[in-house]
Design an enzyme around this catalytic site. Structure first.
Site, mmCIF file in Angstrom:
data_model
loop_
_atom_site.group_PDB
_atom_site.id
_atom_site.type_symbol
_atom_site.label_atom_id
_atom_site.label_comp_id
_atom_site.label_asym_id
_atom_site.label_seq_id
_atom_site.Cartn_x
_atom_site.Cartn_y
_atom_site.Cartn_z
ATOM 1 C CD GLU A 102 -1.381 -0.535 3.571
ATOM 2 O OE1 GLU A 102 -1.686 -1.727 3.740
ATOM 3 O OE2 GLU A 102 -1.910 0.396 4.191
ATOM 4 C CB CYS A 146 3.305 7.352 3.145
ATOM 5 S SG CYS A 146 3.761 6.093 4.328
ATOM 6 C CB CYS A 155 7.461 -5.357 8.281
ATOM 7 S SG CYS A 155 8.779 -4.603 9.264
ATOM 8 C CB CYS A 203 6.460 -2.765 15.855
ATOM 9 S SG CYS A 203 8.141 -2.272 15.447
ATOM 10 C CB CYS A 249 3.219 -2.130 13.253
ATOM 11 S SG CYS A 249 3.418 -1.797 11.499
ATOM 12 C CB CYS A 294 0.751 1.584 9.951
ATOM 13 S SG CYS A 294 0.913 3.240 10.575
#
Ligand code: SAH
Length: 345
Positions: free
Chosen positions: A90, A103, A110, A114, A117, A331
């Site tokens: 995205e 962005c 990932c 975290c 997230c 995010c």
């Protein structure tokens, strides 16, 4: 077949030369790309022979639009892009008075883990190549019909976990022959992989470094960011001081405020003490609740108080303006929702 966008202009020149083509064909090709022409057949000044040769060896890796969402206010456009292998990422365009900011994502998924997230749920699928990162901007510009003048590497992925592709992308996007976006208009956000920040410091770039700190003591940080088990806050601050000495650039610290976790006065004071005297700015982000987590944002008076406490230490902070909340702009949420829908969850 290779994605031609992974070749920068100099590399493509060399390819042309080695393959019996005139090197200036590389510039002709990129002139079309930067004009928004993404099909070899429409590149009118390429000879038939060159075109055929390129088509035999390369494809132009522009992603297709899976979803495009406009916020009600019209200030945010969110894209779900699909690459030719079916992977989805995205990216978000935010329209400000000073220009359009994008962005972008640097990895599919990932692996930093975290806990607040959405991008990290499901782990890292693969790195994006420099050409794939660039293509997000090319496609987004084409879609909105306007130039993009600011880039933040704050989409899915950890940029410093995909170091070489990211650095190559930054050099290409910054070059006069490329999109010519000034280094000072590029921000790289990292969860704090210390050795890679040292590498970045030595690249002689003028980009803004943003650090996802999110806590003012290691114990709290470890609870929400696994990377904190590897690198301490003091190691991060040390490299940041060096980075701003070497580059003259102000560091941005991102601090996502999570109710009951890191939003108390003590945390604000500790943060103030840690950062006092540093050339820096704090970006306070009331956490966006992700479906899979139970984190909540603090009440707005608490956010304001946090900001006021920092000011007592002469540290300026801004509370991130919430844009595009109505379109899942936070995010990795949109990709996540899309995956869950496809899996019928
Ligand atoms: N991997 C990089 C960049 C990606 S995320 C990094 O860690 O910096 C960009 C920023 O958004 C980071 O500061 C990240 O911690 C933060 N973020 C991620 N999910 C969030 C959420 N649900 N609410 C608030 N901030 C979030």
């Amino acid at each position: 077949m290779e994605n031609i966008l992974n070749y920068d202009e100099a590399e493509l020149k060399q390819w042309m030369d080695e393959n019996g083509e005139k090197p200036f064909r590389a510039k002709q090709f990129y002139d079309w790309i930067y004009k928004g022409v993404f099909d070899f057949d429409d590149m009118k000044n390429l000879s038939q022979k060159t075109m055929e040769k390129l088509k035999k060896n390369f494809y132009i890796g522009i992603p297709s639009v899976v979803r495009k969402l406009n916020s009600k206010k019209g200030d945010t456009v969110k894209f779900l892009f699909s690459y030719n292998d079916g992977n989805i990422i995205e990216c978000v365009v935010m329209k400000y008075d000073y220009g359009n900011s994008i962005c972008i994502s640097t990895q599919v998924g990932c692996r930093m883990g975290c806990s607040f997230c959405a991008s990290t749920i499901g782990g890292r699928v693969r790195d994006l190549t420099s050409g794939e990162i660039l293509a997000q901007i090319l496609k987004a510009q084409d879609e909105i019909g306007e130039r993009i003048s600011n880039i933040v590497l704050m989409g899915s992925g950890e940029p410093l976990d995909n170091y070489h592709n990211v650095i190559k992308f930054i050099r290409v996007v910054n070059s006069e022959k490329g999109l010519n976006i000034g280094q000072r208009h590029i921000t790289l956000s990292t969860c704090g992989i210390v050795p890679k920040i040292y590498d970045l410091m030595r690249e002689d770039l003028q980009i803004t470094l943003a650090i996802s700190l999110h806590a003012s003591d290691d114990e709290t940080r470890k609870k929400i960011m696994p990377v904190a088990n590897k690198y301490s806050i003091s190691e991060i601050l040390e490299v940041c001081r060096k980075y701003s000495d070497v580059t003259g650039r102000r560091i941005t610290f991102e601090y996502s405020l999570v109710k009951g976790v890191n939003d108390d006065k003590e945390s604000a004071k500790k943060l103030g003490e840690l950062l006092s005297g540093m050339l820096c700015h704090v970006n306070l982000i009331p956490v966006n609740t992700v479906n899979e987590t139970s984190y909540e944002k603090p009440e707005s008076f608490k956010v304001k108080k946090f900001c006021d406490t920092l000011l007592k230490y002469k540290i300026e902070s801004t509370i991130r303006k919430e844009m595009g909340a109505d379109i899942n702009a936070a995010c990795g949420q949109l990709r996540r929702n899309y995956i869950e829908e496809s899996e019928g969850k």
